[in-house]
Design an enzyme around this catalytic site. Structure first.
Site, mmCIF file in Angstrom:
data_model
loop_
_atom_site.group_PDB
_atom_site.id
_atom_site.type_symbol
_atom_site.label_atom_id
_atom_site.label_comp_id
_atom_site.label_asym_id
_atom_site.label_seq_id
_atom_site.Cartn_x
_atom_site.Cartn_y
_atom_site.Cartn_z
ATOM 1 N N HIS B 57 0.818 -1.208 0.000
ATOM 2 C CA HIS B 57 0.000 0.000 0.000
ATOM 3 C C HIS B 57 0.853 1.259 0.000
ATOM 4 C CE1 HIS B 57 -3.237 -2.716 0.826
ATOM 5 N NE2 HIS B 57 -2.755 -3.058 2.005
ATOM 6 N N HIS B 219 -7.138 -4.385 -1.446
ATOM 7 C CA HIS B 219 -6.483 -5.675 -1.707
ATOM 8 C C HIS B 219 -7.185 -6.350 -2.863
ATOM 9 C CE1 HIS B 219 -6.490 -4.741 2.612
ATOM 10 N NE2 HIS B 219 -5.214 -5.058 2.545
#
Ligand SMILES: Nc1ncnc2c1ncn2[C@@H]1O[C@H](COP(=O)(O)OP(=O)(O)O)[C@@H](O)[C@H]1O
Ligand SMILES: Nc1ncnc2c1ncn2[C@@H]1O[C@H](COP(=O)(O)OP(=O)(O)O)[C@@H](O)[C@H]1O
Ligand SMILES: [Mg+2]
Ligand SMILES: [Mg+2]
Ligand SMILES: [Mg+2]
Ligand SMILES: [Mg+2]
Lengths: 206, 329, 329, 206
Positions: B57, B219
């Site tokens: 991330h 995700h």
């Protein structure tokens, strides 16, 4: 059935083999209703367990279970890490003081593990998590002393397969809502491998 | 899978080494961990701020370490929450006696691991408080399930809690503003193309050539709807309207247009243009705007829109100086 | 082609509108142009700094507008140099009486358009100087051809010239440090996957599944070699060695690891780790490191490595404050 | 051959049609040895020219050419913008004062354009640029007054085709070094369209 230190080490070595063999498959299951990492996580964690157990001198099954718990807790990560960590930690506490572990104590250990994981995950039966494999297996153990390893495998396998029809309400699979139906839960599958490994150890002892 | 990596199983170790390498004046890695900490930590009598989560991330979370923002970031495996032992090390490294505050994104894994770490830290006598960020309106807000995910809005929680902690405020005060931020922040994402975990080697989902997914998580978890790819303006309308339907943003807001990884900045600005127009039409005053990559999902193409309702206190905390490389103010 | 856009022929207009929207405190668009200028321009007696080029390289160049860096950026069509009339408007908007300095990347189009604009400005009595950045060692340094391209090193020229201009230095002084920077800076890029111009609709080149291209330009122009994709470490070795072979970097350097658009930051840090190791082995001291997206090529996957040899003056100018959102110091 | 204001407007309207029709093709050529934008750039610039010319009142061919130059300069961008801008600006200056433009003056205008673009681009014949079409066309015009439109097309077309065998040493194609051989130069192709359009106008006047 009696579980010695050596038996318990064998249990996790066999479980590790299954995690490695099925790493891609577990990840594929997690790709369907998760984030494609369950196999990677479990393979990493159990590999560490398998690397560690043979190098240590354990005085009791409880100590083995504790080391398994701590290793999984610190190597698996994600949801599965703390959940499996909790299960084996609770089991370790429950079987402390009896060695080798007898059937009754082991059953009690499994049940304590189940209670612990339900609490930790705030999950109950029917939410499409590994609880859906652990609960029926605990019930199976509670039914009687005189069982066959094959029946254990069958129980765990059926329980795993049954997660297919459930709509997930816990964990990442819950985001898939009704689309989670039709897919086997990855965590239930890794739990199945753990019980399959246990059955093999029991079979060898028979 | 095409990636600039060495060993797919070593990407996190390699990345963490590369995050610190060349930046040793400001951050350090706790040896044998994937915890990154400010070099000046622990700071006496300042509440320590710890965040973290799976990696993939970036710049979240290590990019937000700096004076005025985080004291430490715990870097998990790709898309996998870090473990309690690592989080505990971070907590201990930043505790300057005023307690430690944890910013957790609402995923089962993150919540469990951070909670266990908090329990361990408390057992060692460290005061720990936390906030759980759940800004993703794409997920139903249900108490029967895991509830909403934490996505890009988390960065604004870092900023605001970080500013409060830097001011010398108490753990309770930091918690109060962090919770206020969580209450006032909403996000929603969308994707055009999937991402591939290095160790998995294959895209984690598929999208057709002219398809997009509205409400996707960071995700690649599913969102609300897969449908025909539409124009940037129509995407902006759909995302913004979903945010406005979920929360009353009348008043002043901060806007964040976040890229998911592979989306050119050009496209983020095109979305920003429309979002600003919609807000202006609804008489919502944009106090501050952020456009860029703040919370990504590896090389997923797509974006998210975040709105944060601001009162005077939040405005002030948003504007305070921050040294964090990915959020310099 | 999957893009978050409206009309492929309007991406630049839409982007420029979105760049200004929400940032009106600091920047403004000159009406009916694609020129973006600091709101406080022209600044009396400060040398005005103008850069620009085709769009698709964001945050270059508009992200580098701010106190301590650029006064204006001229945004061309995608991968197409802006035109002299637009550049002239930028020059006029930032001329505060001390003259205007142009930072030009060495492409035929950019050089021609900026030169024509400079001639027009001089005809109107504005003093104009320029530097042509040609940091790309992938291209032969030949006087018979166009010569080396300007790539990511350009951003460091902006920073250093900008800091000098902000200090109140004369046009000649700004030119001197800009030229020194150009002399000391070298870059080289590589790509894993191509980019697609919105109006073309198709990838501008192809690469096989396990192939990479070393030395690629920021418009997907060819590099030195196409070959089998290797590890991040091997890529870092190849790129760094090519830079070191081209220029004597003994002493202090700045390092920039630049993402081309679609490359996760994770991978940039992995490359950074190895580059830093190589430099340490050669006793080259890294004074400052930059990792991120500074000069992109739409959604091309890949990275570039830049080294800048630093003397005390350049160090000082690199460290001076900058308000530019994409290069805040 | 004499070129009136109206002829010259027709010339650029026809040239625009060709740029629009061949926008993808020009971009494809530029994809091979450039950055995939030549068709986009030329189509954008000539569309502007075509939009503008019919709305204005021009006193001379020179004025038409000047407006074409300024429009291309401000709308094409890249290398082609200033190059074509320079050509038509020089041509505009060269033909100033004669209306309609006679053959000699026009030839002179073309030659001035060529000189201008060579200077601007620091390019000479044989570098695989539009100079390689303009130079032979200027030679052709200089050869004599009495020519057929078809010959003009043929000259320009051959010149364009010949760029295929050249290794580029100017512009973006130079980065392709020996790999630039085997591809037609995009700028030479757009120049061919301009002369093809001119031939059509001449033909109509015959
Ligand atoms: N709240 C919960 N309680 C019990 N088990 C859970 C819970 N949430 C998730 N799980 C189990 O964890 C598995 C997912 O593990 P993993 O993929 O490793 O973690 P993550 O979801 O964080 O990526 C699920 O398949 C499920 O069996
Ligand atoms: N130095 C030069 N002199 C003359 N013509 C040139 C020169 N450089 C490029 N050209 C011409 O310009 C064409 C490319 O134009 P275009 O693609 O629009 O610009 P860019 O190369 O900036 O993308 C080439 O095909 C070539 O004919
Ligand atoms: Mg998972
Ligand atoms: Mg995970
Ligand atoms: Mg171009
Ligand atoms: Mg081109």
């Amino acid at each position: 059935m009696k579980l010695t230190v050596n038996n318990s080490i064998q249990w996790f070595l066999k479980a590790n083999e299954k995690m490695q063999e099925n790493k891609e498959y577990l990840t594929l299951l997690d790709k369907k209703i998760g984030d494609s990492d369950h196999g990677i996580n479990m393979a990493r964690g159990f590999q560490e367990v398998a690397n560690k157990l043979p190098t240590q001198d354990y005085a009791s099954v409880s100590d083995v279970l504790k080391d398994v718990a701590m290793t999984l807790m610190s190597k698996v990560g994600g949801a599965a890490g703390p959940l499996y960590g909790t299960i084996f930690l609770k089991m370790s506490t429950a079987v402390k003081g009896t060695d080798p572990v007898d059937y009754q104590t082991f059953t009690n250990g499994l049940e304590e593990g189940l209670v612990g994981v339900k609490q930790r995950g705030k999950a109950d039966v029917g939410e499409k998590t590994l609880v859906d494999v652990w609960a029926p297996v605990v019930d199976f153990f509670k039914q009687g002393v005189d069982f066959q390893a094959d029946q254990l495998v069958e129980t765990a396998e059926n329980a795993m397969d049954n997660t297919k029809d459930i709509q997930a309400s816990k964990g990442r699979a819950a985001y898939f809502k009704e689309k989670s139906i039709g897919h086997i839960d990855p965590g239930s599958t890794s739990s199945f491998y753990i019980f399959e490994a246990l059955a093999e150890v029991i079979r060898e002892g028979e | 899978m095409k990636k600039i990596i060495n060993d797919p199983n070593q990407v996190v170790q390699d990345m963490v080494a590369g995050m610190v390498s060349g930046f040793t004046k400001t951050i350090k890695q706790i040896p044998e961990t994937t915890v990154i900490v400010r070099t000046d930590a622990p700071i006496k009598r300042k509440v320590g701020l710890v965040s973290g989560g799976g990696s993939g991330h970036e710049p979240a979370h290590a990019g937000y370490i700096g004076k005025g923002m985080l004291d430490a970031a715990v870097v998990g495996e790709v898309f996998t929450s870090p473990t309690p032992d690592q989080i505990l090390k971070a907590i201990k490294a930043v505790d300057g006696g005023a307690g430690v505050f944890l910013v957790i994104k609402n995923y089962t894994g993150d919540v469990l691991n951070f909670e266990m770490a908090a329990e361990l830290a408390e057992a060692e006598g460290i005061q720990v408080e936390k906030v759980i960020v759940n800004d993703d309106v794409a997920v139903e807000d249900s108490s029967f399930t895991t509830g909403r995910r934490g996505i890009a809005g988390t960065v604004l929680v870092h900023k605001i809690a970080g500013a409060m902690a830097e001011s010398g405020a108490s753990l309770a005060e930091v918690k109060r503003v962090a919770e206020k931020t969580v209450q006032n922040v909403r996000s929603i994402g969308m994707a055009l193309s999937p991402c591939t975990l290095p160790a998995a080697g294959e895209p984690s989902f598929e999208l057709e050539e002219r398809e997009m997914e509205i409400g996707i998580g960071i995700h690649g978890e599913p969102g609300i709807e897969r449908k025909q790819l539409v124009s940037a303006d129509d995407i902006a309308v759909e995302l913004t309207n979903r945010l406005l339907a979920d929360f009353d943003f009348s008043g002043d807001v901060a806007v964040m247009i976040n890229g998911m990884g592979a989306t050119p900045e050009m496209e983020l600005y095109i979305v920003n243009q429309k979002v600003q127009t919609i807000l202006a039409e609804k008489d919502i005053n944009v106090y501050q705007t952020f456009v860029g990559e703040y919370m990504t999902a590896l090389e997923m193409a797509g974006c998210s829109v975040t709105l944060l309702g601001l009162d005077d206190e939040l405005k002030m905390l948003l504007e305070t100086a921050s040294d964090a490389p990915a959020f310099r103010v």
